[in-house]
Design an enzyme around this catalytic site. Structure first.
Site, PDB file in Angstrom:
ATOM      1  N   ASN A  25      -3.504  19.322  -1.894  1.00  0.00           N
ATOM      2  CA  ASN A  25      -3.038  20.727  -1.364  1.00  0.00           C
ATOM      3  C   ASN A  25      -1.795  20.693  -3.065  1.00  0.00           C
ATOM      4  OD1 ASN A  25      -1.331  23.010  -0.223  1.00  0.00           O
ATOM      5  ND2 ASN A  25      -1.007  22.400   1.326  1.00  0.00           N
ATOM      6  N   ASP A  26      -0.603  20.147  -2.335  1.00  0.00           N
ATOM      7  CA  ASP A  26       0.130  19.894  -3.062  1.00  0.00           C
ATOM      8  C   ASP A  26       0.140  19.855  -4.753  1.00  0.00           C
ATOM      9  OD1 ASP A  26       1.663  20.575  -1.007  1.00  0.00           O
ATOM     10  OD2 ASP A  26       2.643  18.333  -0.881  1.00  0.00           O
ATOM     11  N   VAL A  27      -1.006  18.831  -4.840  1.00  0.00           N
ATOM     12  CA  VAL A  27      -1.346  18.907  -6.266  1.00  0.00           C
ATOM     13  C   VAL A  27      -1.901  20.610  -7.181  1.00  0.00           C
ATOM     14  CG1 VAL A  27      -2.037  16.159  -6.317  1.00  0.00           C
ATOM     15  CG2 VAL A  27      -3.854  17.980  -5.685  1.00  0.00           C
ATOM     16  N   THR A  28      -2.172  21.350  -6.111  1.00  0.00           N
ATOM     17  CA  THR A  28      -2.574  22.369  -6.432  1.00  0.00           C
ATOM     18  C   THR A  28      -2.251  23.814  -6.922  1.00  0.00           C
ATOM     19  OG1 THR A  28      -3.436  23.892  -4.769  1.00  0.00           O
ATOM     20  CG2 THR A  28      -5.066  22.005  -6.105  1.00  0.00           C
TER      21      THR A  28
ATOM     22  N   ALA B  95       5.091  17.606   1.220  1.00  0.00           N
ATOM     23  CA  ALA B  95       6.053  17.878   0.897  1.00  0.00           C
ATOM     24  C   ALA B  95       6.577  18.959   1.640  1.00  0.00           C
ATOM     25  CB  ALA B  95       5.678  18.088  -0.712  1.00  0.00           C
TER      26      ALA B  95
END
Lengths: 104, 466
Positions: free
Chosen positions: B394-397, B435
């Site tokens: 999720n956050d890494v995209t 996050a």
């Protein structure tokens, strides 16, 4: 004036940090998990200390407090040595290249 | 065995360990590397045994201790599922830490057998090294246990913080340094034990405020600590093999921590001080209350999209590990390949719970490692790819990391998934990632949300691909 042997050991230590630095940067990111498990296995070389403790201040008849700590430390280090190297081996065997021929 | 000969052999052990790490520069040489490591370890053990006075009774218990450890270690190594690697490594670190503490205590009580002087009359340099080894070992021990429990789900993965936490830690840190100084002067038994207890306590306290997704940093850091603890003991025992190994492991863990922090664009201190993802005061959260339209689809839609694509990039994350979806994923990719779809995998450095976590899981599912790419190597390819299949990441995209300077993840390197023609996002619900930041990708016109368990969804897609 003689140099204290400590200085030699410190030199080995500092230079090893540099070796570690360069060697670890060259590790491919896809192998970072095996890197952690193998560094974990090799840090169990602390077993050499555990061995000294296991055989320390003994008269051959009884077991001292230091010996008991030593045996316990040997067990812990052995779990790590066997577990660490074997699990690393298991992981590394899974890394395969693409097969050249299609077998389906 | 003469001291000179054993010192030389310990040096060889050190060299073999360097070669073991060197082998990991490519998967082809890695198995040879592991073999070097094992050889080095066997050599070290044999040399140590030949260097001590052997009494039968000690040898008897030693062999029992070694066998118990060997059997337990062997069973763990063969039984452990690959998804549990992070907690296994954390657990192993705790053992190294505890072993270091035990060796230090033993050396404190019987310094004569270690050649360090007599009880409470130990050489000054040795007592400092011993104190350092014991203290770092104790921190590693309790810290790793907390990390293990968080990863194993025995305790909540969310950060635990309380008022005055940092002051307490700072105070304990100063106390440890003072105790170390005091121990050097009077070598009192009480001080030695208080030092160990204080170190155990601080190890526990510094890890509890750190949340689950920051675990890659924590594990690497503890890896580093276990190395420094070993080095401390190595100086005490004047043993080259331990000094070299400690330095190698210490720097290895430090580099991994650095890589992980860089992958999140956060400073090491920021991670260690913890509590990330708990405060809702950060920008971006306000928008989540507004309802934006989201397109959701099912397995059939997803199968149709991918079947007709010419290229697909798979973006796995921790969710894939939790759902154990790697095998289903591999099956899906096989089907796609039969349809002449080009498939590759994109791995973010902090995907998962430890460095390289995703790579191991994909390797376990027989994904060839030359189809798996790191962020920098694949990020330019998203623009000319038809479909991105985001599974458990999720956050890494999140493109917000590139656009919104107010976002807590601003500046974090992300995978340019939004550049793909269409995006399939497998997720259980709309909840934001670790996050606490809403992901803009969900609301894009070309995004299709697939609300389901990662494994279930992938298996369903496989059915529709026939």
């Amino acid at each position: 004036m003689e140099i204290d042997p400590f200085i030699f050991r410190l030199s080995i230590f500092i230079l090893s940090i540099f070796i570690g630095y360069f060697v670890v940067w060259s590790v491919t990111p896809s192998l970072h998990t095996p890197l952690m498990s193998v560094t974990n296995a090799i840090s169990s070389v602390i077993i050499v200390g555990a061995i000294i403790a296991s055989f320390s201040s003994s008269d051959g008849n009884s077991i001292s407090f230091s010996n008991i700590l030593g045996f316990f430390a040997v067990t812990l280090a052995a779990i790590n040595i066997f577990g660490g190297f074997l699990v690393t081996q298991r992981m590394l065997q899974m890394y395969k290249k693409k097969e050249k021929k299609k077998n389906k | 065995m003469s001291a000179n000969l054993s010192a030389l052999l310990f040096l060889i052990t050190g060299v073999l360990f360097i070669l073991a790490l060197r082998g990991l520069s490519s998967p082809e040489t890695s198995r040879m590397g592991n073999f070097f490591g094992i050889t080095g370890m066997i050599l070290a053990i044999i040399v140590s045994i030949l260097s001590v006075n052997i009494f039968f009774i000690n040898l008897f218990y030693f062999i029992i201790a070694l066998s118990i450890g060997g059997v337990v270690g062997g069973i763990i190594a063969f039984k452990i599922p690959m998804t549990a690697m992070p907690q296994l490594v954390a657990g192993f670190h705790s053992l190294v830490g505890l072993a270091a503490v035990l060796v230090a205590i033993s050396a404190y009580y019987s310094p004569d057998s270690f050649g360090l002087g007599t009880f409470q009359n130990i050489k000054t340099a040795s007592i400092i090294e011993m104190g350092l080894g014991a203290s770092i070992g104790a921190i590693t021990f309790t810290g790793s246990i907390i990390a293990f429990m968080k990863l194993q789900g025995l305790m909540s993965g969310s950060p635990i913080s309380f008022p005055g936490q940092h002051y307490l830690n700072a105070l304990l840190g100063i106390l440890i340094i003072l105790l170390m100084g005091y121990l050097t002067v009077n070598q009192s038994t009480q001080i030695f034990w208080i030092l160990i207890v204080a170190s155990l306590l601080i190890g526990f306290l510094i890890i509890i405020p750190i949340g689950g997704a920051d675990m890659p940093v924590v594990i690497s850091m503890l890896n580093s600590y276990s190395g420094w603890a070993a080095a401390g003991i190595g100086f005490t025992l004047e043993n080259t093999a331990l000094i070299i190994t400690g330095a190698l492991v210490g720097s290895s863990g430090a580099i991994l921590s650095y890589i992980m922090c860089k992958g999140m664009n956060r400073s090491f201190l920021n991670v260690i001080l913890g509590g990330f993802g708990t405060d809702n005061s950060s920008g971006g959260t306000k928008e989540t209350t507004e309802k934006k339209p989201v397109k959701s689809g099912n397995a059939e839609d997803a199968a149709f999209l991918m079947k007709n694509a010419s290229s697909v990039i798979i973006v796995p994350g921790y969710g894939m590990a939790v759902a154990q979806a790697q095998h289903a994923l591999r099956e899906m990719v096989d089907k796609l390949k039969k349809n002449d779809v080009k498939v590759s995998y994109a791995i973010h450095p902090v995907a998962g719970r430890m460095p390289g976590h995703m790579n191991v899981l994909l390797a376990e599912a027989n994904v060839p490692y030359d189809e798996v790419f790191e962020l920098d190597d694949i990020n330019n390819n998203f623009a000319n790819t038809d479909v991105a299949y985001v599974i458990g990441a999720n956050d890494v995209t999140n493109p917000v990391a590139k656009t919104d300077p107010k976002s807590p993840i601003y500046g974090m390197p992300v995978l340019d998934v939004e550049k793909c023609k269409s995006i399939l996002f497998v997720k259980r619900s709309m909840s934001p990632g670790y996050a606490g930041v809403d992901n803009e990708l969900f609301y894009k016109d070309n995004t299709l949300m697939l609300f389901a368990d990662a494994k279930k969804m992938t298996e369903d897609i496989v059915k529709y691909l026939d």
